[in-house]
Design an enzyme around this catalytic site. Structure first.
Site, short mmCIF file in Angstrom:
data_model
loop_
_atom_site.label_atom_id
_atom_site.label_comp_id
_atom_site.label_asym_id
_atom_site.label_seq_id
_atom_site.Cartn_x
_atom_site.Cartn_y
_atom_site.Cartn_z
N LYS A 146 0.63 4.34 11.73
CA LYS A 146 1.59 4.09 10.34
C LYS A 146 1.49 5.46 9.63
CE LYS A 146 1.82 2.37 5.95
NZ LYS A 146 1.27 3.52 5.45
N ASP B 151 2.97 -1.23 7.64
CA ASP B 151 1.79 -1.60 6.89
C ASP B 151 1.57 -3.10 7.05
OD1 ASP B 151 2.74 -2.53 3.90
OD2 ASP B 151 3.96 -1.10 4.95
N ARG C 282 -7.03 3.77 -6.04
CA ARG C 282 -8.07 4.70 -5.59
C ARG C 282 -7.55 5.45 -4.75
NH1 ARG C 282 -13.12 5.25 -2.44
NH2 ARG C 282 -12.33 4.34 -0.78
N PRO D 100 7.42 3.00 8.88
CA PRO D 100 5.88 2.87 9.09
C PRO D 100 5.42 1.26 8.56
CG PRO D 100 6.64 4.32 7.20
CD PRO D 100 7.92 4.07 7.83
N ARG E 127 -12.98 8.61 5.31
CA ARG E 127 -12.00 9.33 5.54
C ARG E 127 -11.99 10.93 5.38
NH1 ARG E 127 -11.83 5.38 2.18
NH2 ARG E 127 -10.50 3.62 2.68
N ASN F 10 -6.63 1.82 4.71
CA ASN F 10 -7.56 0.70 4.22
C ASN F 10 -7.91 0.95 3.07
OD1 ASN F 10 -10.62 -0.50 4.70
ND2 ASN F 10 -8.88 -1.56 5.52
#
Length: 278
Positions: A215, A234, A129, A232, A173, A124
């Site tokens: 994922k 996404d 970033r 994966p 996180r 997310n």
DNA sequence: CGCCAGGCTTCTA
DNA sequence: TAGAAGCATGGC
């Protein structure tokens, strides 16, 4: 492909299917960046590496053949025949277009802990970033090395608290990073064994970690343990799959689904499919 | 400013 | 057990 040691550098000629920009900036690794002189610079396996591609020649600066064969030959996946994989996509128009578009991508063999930690951070989140958080993680807790900081070991992070991770500004996180670090440092999760483990078992094992779902586990296995059958999913891939492959990938693509995934991800994100929004 | 990001956990029906 | 809400932060 020929490899030679020239003036303390590794010089490779005749290399196919390897573009630095595609491979190093396609979202599989977060510590590489282009220099203004055309070189790429990154840190992995505890050292800074500089690369340059000119025409058919790839140069890895300041590197012995021993180090190249021990780490970087595998890291850049140089012994895999990507041409045959791209050729296997010819039977499907979308796969063929995606594979041609991303034909310079190679799947990096990153250190498993760095891959796991990086993709926990990725959830997310957006790529600029993610890079910033990882940079602060290394500056705060990695070892100073020539050109920057190493990626901190799990054993270093395992002894920290959420409060001490505040400088990362990683949000919710942080607690996931610590849970992963503690399980890895204690030996509960054996990252070195991932490569030799069976895919399904390794995936389930990783998902014991808080903040690690399918994922993130697949990214860890694909980018940190060379399990190229990992796929994966996404938001971009989910959209491509539901719109174009509701029954799943063609059977001939499954053994290296992870590489196909990178082609599709890179292709979809470029806006080449339908618009540029997931 | 509002939407969204290489998701996952937790809550709810 | 499926689906939605909540999560920290900041890029665009």
């Amino acid at each position: 492909m020929t490899v030679n040691s020239v003036n303390g550098n590794i010089v490779i000629e005749g290399l196919k299917n390897f573009e630095l920009a595609q491979t190093l900036d396609c979202g599989q690794a977060f510590r590489w960046s282009p220099e203004n002189d055309g070189c790429w610079r990154g840190i992995a396996y505890g050292r800074e590496v500089r690369l340059q591609r000119q025409d058919d020649t790839l140069t890895l600066f300041d590197m012995t053949e021993e180090e190249f064969n021990g780490i970087w030959r595998g890291y850049f996946d140089l012994d895999r025949d990507y041409g045959s994989i791209i050729a296997a996509c010819e039977g499907n128009e979308l796969l063929k277009n995606a594979a041609d578009y991303g034909s310079g991508i190679r799947i990096l063999a990153q250190e498993p802990w760095e891959a796991l930690c990086s993709f926990i951070i990725s959830q997310n989140n957006n790529i600029p970033r993610i890079k910033g958080i990882i940079e602060r993680l290394c500056e705060n807790f990695g070892e100073p090395i020539k050109g920057g900081y190493s990626f901190p070991d799990a054993s270093v992070l395992a002894g920290l608290t959420v409060e001490e991770l505040a400088p990362l500004r990683s949000g919710f996180r942080a607690k996931y990073i610590l849970d992963a670090a503690r399980r890895v440092a204690s030996g509960e999760i054996d990252l070195k064994g991932l490569k030799a483990s069976q895919y399904d078992a390794a995936r389930e094992r990783l998902m014991v970690i808080k903040g690690v779902g399918g994922k993130v586990a697949d990214c860890t296995l694909l980018f940190g343990a060379s399990h190229i059958e990992a796929f994966p999913r996404d938001v971009w891939i989910k959209r491509v799959m539901s719109e174009h492959f509701p029954e799943g990938l063609p059977a001939e693509a499954l053994p290296y689904a992870g590489i196909i995934q990178q082609y599709l991800f890179f292709y979809a994100r470029s806006g080449a499919l339908t618009g540029n929004t997931p």
